[in-house]
Every structure is written in C-alpha cells, then in structure tokens.
Design a protein around this motif. Structure first.
Motif, PDB file in Angstrom:
ATOM      1  N   GLY A  64       0.789  -1.220   0.011  1.00 16.17           N
ATOM      2  CA  GLY A  64      -0.033  -0.030  -0.018  1.00 16.17           C
ATOM      3  C   GLY A  64       0.898   1.179   0.111  1.00 16.17           C
ATOM      4  O   GLY A  64       2.012   1.490  -0.149  1.00 16.17           O
ATOM      5  N   ALA A  65       0.134   2.448   0.040  1.00 13.08           N
ATOM      6  CA  ALA A  65       1.036   3.901  -0.097  1.00 13.08           C
ATOM      7  C   ALA A  65       1.760   4.033   1.114  1.00 13.08           C
ATOM      8  O   ALA A  65       1.409   3.394   2.276  1.00 13.08           O
ATOM      9  CB  ALA A  65      -0.435   4.683  -0.359  1.00 13.08           C
ATOM     10  N   THR A  66       2.698   4.684   0.836  1.00  8.25           N
ATOM     11  CA  THR A  66       3.495   5.014   1.928  1.00  8.25           C
ATOM     12  C   THR A  66       3.089   5.791   2.893  1.00  8.25           C
ATOM     13  O   THR A  66       3.303   5.516   4.128  1.00  8.25           O
ATOM     14  CB  THR A  66       4.817   5.989   1.357  1.00  8.25           C
ATOM     15  OG1 THR A  66       5.409   5.472   0.432  1.00  8.25           O
ATOM     16  CG2 THR A  66       5.719   6.286   2.372  1.00  8.25           C
ATOM     17  N   ASN A  67       1.906   6.780   2.967  1.00  4.71           N
ATOM     18  CA  ASN A  67       1.205   7.333   3.907  1.00  4.71           C
ATOM     19  C   ASN A  67       0.207   6.283   4.036  1.00  4.71           C
ATOM     20  O   ASN A  67      -0.860   5.903   3.370  1.00  4.71           O
ATOM     21  CB  ASN A  67       0.699   8.524   3.528  1.00  4.71           C
ATOM     22  CG  ASN A  67      -0.233   9.307   4.639  1.00  4.71           C
ATOM     23  OD1 ASN A  67      -0.575   8.591   5.546  1.00  4.71           O
ATOM     24  ND2 ASN A  67      -0.563  10.569   4.118  1.00  4.71           N
ATOM     25  N   GLU A 123      -7.426  -0.272   1.889  1.00  2.31           N
ATOM     26  CA  GLU A 123      -7.981  -1.192   3.003  1.00  2.31           C
ATOM     27  C   GLU A 123      -7.297  -2.546   2.650  1.00  2.31           C
ATOM     28  O   GLU A 123      -7.288  -2.926   1.398  1.00  2.31           O
ATOM     29  CB  GLU A 123      -9.617  -1.156   3.172  1.00  2.31           C
ATOM     30  CG  GLU A 123      -9.851  -2.000   4.357  1.00  2.31           C
ATOM     31  CD  GLU A 123     -11.395  -2.019   4.438  1.00  2.31           C
ATOM     32  OE1 GLU A 123     -11.985  -2.808   5.003  1.00  2.31           O
ATOM     33  OE2 GLU A 123     -12.091  -0.840   3.954  1.00  2.31           O
ATOM     34  N   GLY A 124      -7.066  -3.201   3.659  1.00  2.00           N
ATOM     35  CA  GLY A 124      -6.462  -4.651   3.493  1.00  2.00           C
ATOM     36  C   GLY A 124      -4.992  -4.658   3.173  1.00  2.00           C
ATOM     37  O   GLY A 124      -4.526  -5.656   3.447  1.00  2.00           O
ATOM     38  N   THR A 125      -4.373  -3.422   2.786  1.00  2.00           N
ATOM     39  CA  THR A 125      -2.784  -3.583   2.591  1.00  2.00           C
ATOM     40  C   THR A 125      -2.082  -3.560   3.904  1.00  2.00           C
ATOM     41  O   THR A 125      -2.638  -3.301   4.860  1.00  2.00           O
ATOM     42  CB  THR A 125      -2.466  -2.402   1.805  1.00  2.00           C
ATOM     43  OG1 THR A 125      -2.770  -1.262   2.352  1.00  2.00           O
ATOM     44  CG2 THR A 125      -3.306  -2.258   0.492  1.00  2.00           C
ATOM     45  N   ILE A 126      -0.711  -3.992   3.768  1.00  2.00           N
ATOM     46  CA  ILE A 126      -0.107  -4.229   5.008  1.00  2.00           C
ATOM     47  C   ILE A 126      -0.041  -2.847   5.701  1.00  2.00           C
ATOM     48  O   ILE A 126      -0.030  -3.012   6.998  1.00  2.00           O
ATOM     49  CB  ILE A 126       1.311  -4.868   4.625  1.00  2.00           C
ATOM     50  CG1 ILE A 126       1.123  -6.262   4.359  1.00  2.00           C
ATOM     51  CG2 ILE A 126       2.176  -4.535   5.828  1.00  2.00           C
ATOM     52  CD1 ILE A 126       2.396  -6.975   3.791  1.00  2.00           C
ATOM     53  N   ARG A 127       0.368  -1.634   5.040  1.00  2.00           N
ATOM     54  CA  ARG A 127       0.656  -0.394   5.731  1.00  2.00           C
ATOM     55  C   ARG A 127      -1.013  -0.071   6.279  1.00  2.00           C
ATOM     56  O   ARG A 127      -0.988   0.570   7.210  1.00  2.00           O
ATOM     57  CB  ARG A 127       1.024   0.712   4.841  1.00  2.00           C
ATOM     58  CG  ARG A 127       2.597   0.447   4.639  1.00  2.00           C
ATOM     59  CD  ARG A 127       3.255   0.954   3.644  1.00  2.00           C
ATOM     60  NE  ARG A 127       4.732   1.076   3.542  1.00  2.00           N
ATOM     61  CZ  ARG A 127       5.137   1.342   2.430  1.00  2.00           C
ATOM     62  NH1 ARG A 127       4.668   1.940   1.538  1.00  2.00           N
ATOM     63  NH2 ARG A 127       6.797   1.393   2.518  1.00  2.00           N
ATOM     64  N   ALA A 128      -1.931  -0.151   5.772  1.00  7.04           N
ATOM     65  CA  ALA A 128      -3.377   0.298   6.455  1.00  7.04           C
ATOM     66  C   ALA A 128      -3.471  -0.424   7.407  1.00  7.04           C
ATOM     67  O   ALA A 128      -4.124   0.089   8.579  1.00  7.04           O
ATOM     68  CB  ALA A 128      -4.378  -0.119   5.070  1.00  7.04           C
ATOM     69  N   LYS A 129      -2.877  -1.839   7.655  1.00  5.66           N
ATOM     70  CA  LYS A 129      -3.174  -2.618   8.615  1.00  5.66           C
ATOM     71  C   LYS A 129      -2.344  -2.196   9.951  1.00  5.66           C
ATOM     72  O   LYS A 129      -2.462  -2.361  11.044  1.00  5.66           O
ATOM     73  CB  LYS A 129      -3.160  -4.024   8.450  1.00  5.66           C
ATOM     74  CG  LYS A 129      -4.636  -4.530   7.516  1.00  5.66           C
ATOM     75  CD  LYS A 129      -4.632  -6.084   7.647  1.00  5.66           C
ATOM     76  CE  LYS A 129      -3.663  -6.780   6.463  1.00  5.66           C
ATOM     77  NZ  LYS A 129      -3.969  -8.211   6.339  1.00  5.66           N
ATOM     78  N   PHE A 130      -1.016  -1.914   9.384  1.00  3.44           N
ATOM     79  CA  PHE A 130       0.119  -2.105  10.509  1.00  3.44           C
ATOM     80  C   PHE A 130       1.043  -0.772  10.690  1.00  3.44           C
ATOM     81  O   PHE A 130       1.584  -0.675  11.657  1.00  3.44           O
ATOM     82  CB  PHE A 130       1.027  -3.308  10.454  1.00  3.44           C
ATOM     83  CG  PHE A 130       0.161  -4.529  10.364  1.00  3.44           C
ATOM     84  CD1 PHE A 130      -0.066  -5.117  11.319  1.00  3.44           C
ATOM     85  CD2 PHE A 130       0.140  -5.345   9.257  1.00  3.44           C
ATOM     86  CE1 PHE A 130      -0.910  -6.302  11.455  1.00  3.44           C
ATOM     87  CE2 PHE A 130      -0.506  -6.456   9.125  1.00  3.44           C
ATOM     88  CZ  PHE A 130      -0.864  -7.011   9.969  1.00  3.44           C
ATOM     89  N   ALA A 131       0.787   0.146   9.646  1.00  2.00           N
ATOM     90  CA  ALA A 131       1.597   1.388   9.703  1.00  2.00           C
ATOM     91  C   ALA A 131       0.978   2.334  10.775  1.00  2.00           C
ATOM     92  O   ALA A 131      -0.382   2.328  11.064  1.00  2.00           O
ATOM     93  CB  ALA A 131       1.784   1.922   8.390  1.00  2.00           C
ATOM     94  N   THR A 132       1.819   3.235  11.340  1.00  2.00           N
ATOM     95  CA  THR A 132       1.157   4.200  12.211  1.00  2.00           C
ATOM     96  C   THR A 132       1.438   5.596  11.638  1.00  2.00           C
ATOM     97  O   THR A 132       0.835   6.529  12.272  1.00  2.00           O
ATOM     98  CB  THR A 132       1.913   4.138  13.573  1.00  2.00           C
ATOM     99  OG1 THR A 132       3.207   4.160  13.409  1.00  2.00           O
ATOM    100  CG2 THR A 132       1.498   2.723  14.419  1.00  2.00           C
ATOM    101  N   SER A 133       2.369   5.835  10.655  1.00  2.00           N
ATOM    102  CA  SER A 133       2.595   7.124  10.108  1.00  2.00           C
ATOM    103  C   SER A 133       3.368   6.909   8.769  1.00  2.00           C
ATOM    104  O   SER A 133       3.721   5.779   8.627  1.00  2.00           O
ATOM    105  CB  SER A 133       3.244   8.051  11.071  1.00  2.00           C
ATOM    106  OG  SER A 133       4.668   7.391  11.248  1.00  2.00           O
ATOM    107  N   ILE A 134       3.779   7.778   8.406  1.00  2.00           N
ATOM    108  CA  ILE A 134       4.503   7.942   6.944  1.00  2.00           C
ATOM    109  C   ILE A 134       5.957   7.572   7.472  1.00  2.00           C
ATOM    110  O   ILE A 134       6.216   6.831   6.770  1.00  2.00           O
ATOM    111  CB  ILE A 134       4.327   9.412   6.049  1.00  2.00           C
ATOM    112  CG1 ILE A 134       3.176   9.898   5.790  1.00  2.00           C
ATOM    113  CG2 ILE A 134       5.460   9.415   5.286  1.00  2.00           C
ATOM    114  CD1 ILE A 134       3.044  11.189   5.060  1.00  2.00           C
TER     115      ILE A 134
END
Length: 140
Positions: A91-94, A100-111
């Motif tokens: 998913g996107a860096t931000n 929805e469903g991408t790793i960053r959407a699920k687990f990232a907290t910020s850019i």
C-alpha cells in the motif's frame, strides 16, 4: 531473474508492535515465496548506506535514526511481477492513503513508521537483496 524477486524489510515499528507473524502471513497468502530472511539490527552507518539514495532529502537523518532504532526482518521474496505486486500488497507510503487490507493500512502508524519497506524497481530489488544477503544465503 529480473522481475521475479523483490526485497522487503519489516521495519522497527512493526517488529516492536509484534506484527512480524501477521505481516509474513500476508506475504505468504499473497503468493510470495521467501528465498532469504533474517532478523537483524541495522547500525546507523548501515542504515545510512542502505538509504544513501535519499541522502539529500530532508527526512534522511530521521529515516536513518528510525531504521537503526531496533531490530528489523529483512527478506528476499519471489513471485512473477514481484516488485509491482509487492508494492500493491504493502500500500501507499502514507498509511492514511493506503488501500484497505494492505499491510500499511493494517500495521503502519505514520508516514515515517510505515511498517514495511518494499523495493521500488527490479534493479533496486537486486541491489537491496545483495546489501543484506550473500548470494549463498538466497535460495532461488
């Protein structure tokens, strides 16, 4: 082998937050085969060397500090169209813009603390894999 491998790192934030297993499960479920993997910690010097391409960018120092702040999981992954498919999976860096469903959407907290790194080209995938692994450690 161009186009068949990509490189990723599960970043210190995701490691600290206990997401290694869930991220690896997402990677496996997306059809990637793990060719090499290690749990390690980058020194500030090694992180700086890895991200040297961003040296002139304003976020470089912060990125180096973050990437050397705790352990990471580095991995070489194999799949047809690996780089592009992995970029879609993470998913996107931000994370606020990540689908929805991408790793960053699920687990990232910020850019800055966006859970995973993914190579952005076939050439960089090869270069990044070689930075972290000897050819004898990559089981193709």
């Amino acid at each position: 082998m161009a186009g068949k491998i990509t490189f990723t790192m599960i970043k210190p934030d995701a490691v600290k937050n206990g997401h290694i297993g869930a991220i690896l499960a997402d990677i496996n479920q997306a059809g990637f085969k793990i060719l090499a993997m290690k749990y390690t910690k980058l020194s500030a010097e090694k992180a700086g060397e890895f991200y040297e391409v961003h040296k002139e960018r304003p976020f470089y120092g912060e990125l180096v500090d973050f990437m050397s702040s705790g352990p990471i999981v580095a991995a070489v992954l194999e799949k047809e169209n690996a780089v592009e498919d992995f970029r879609k999976l993470i998913g996107a860096t931000n994370p606020a813009e990540a689908e929805e469903g991408t790793i960053r959407a699920k687990f990232a907290t910020s850019i800055g603390e966006n859970a995973v790194h993914g190579a952005d080209s076939d050439d960089n995938a090869e270069r990044e894999a070689s930075f972290h692994f000897a050819q004898t450690e990559i089981y193709r």
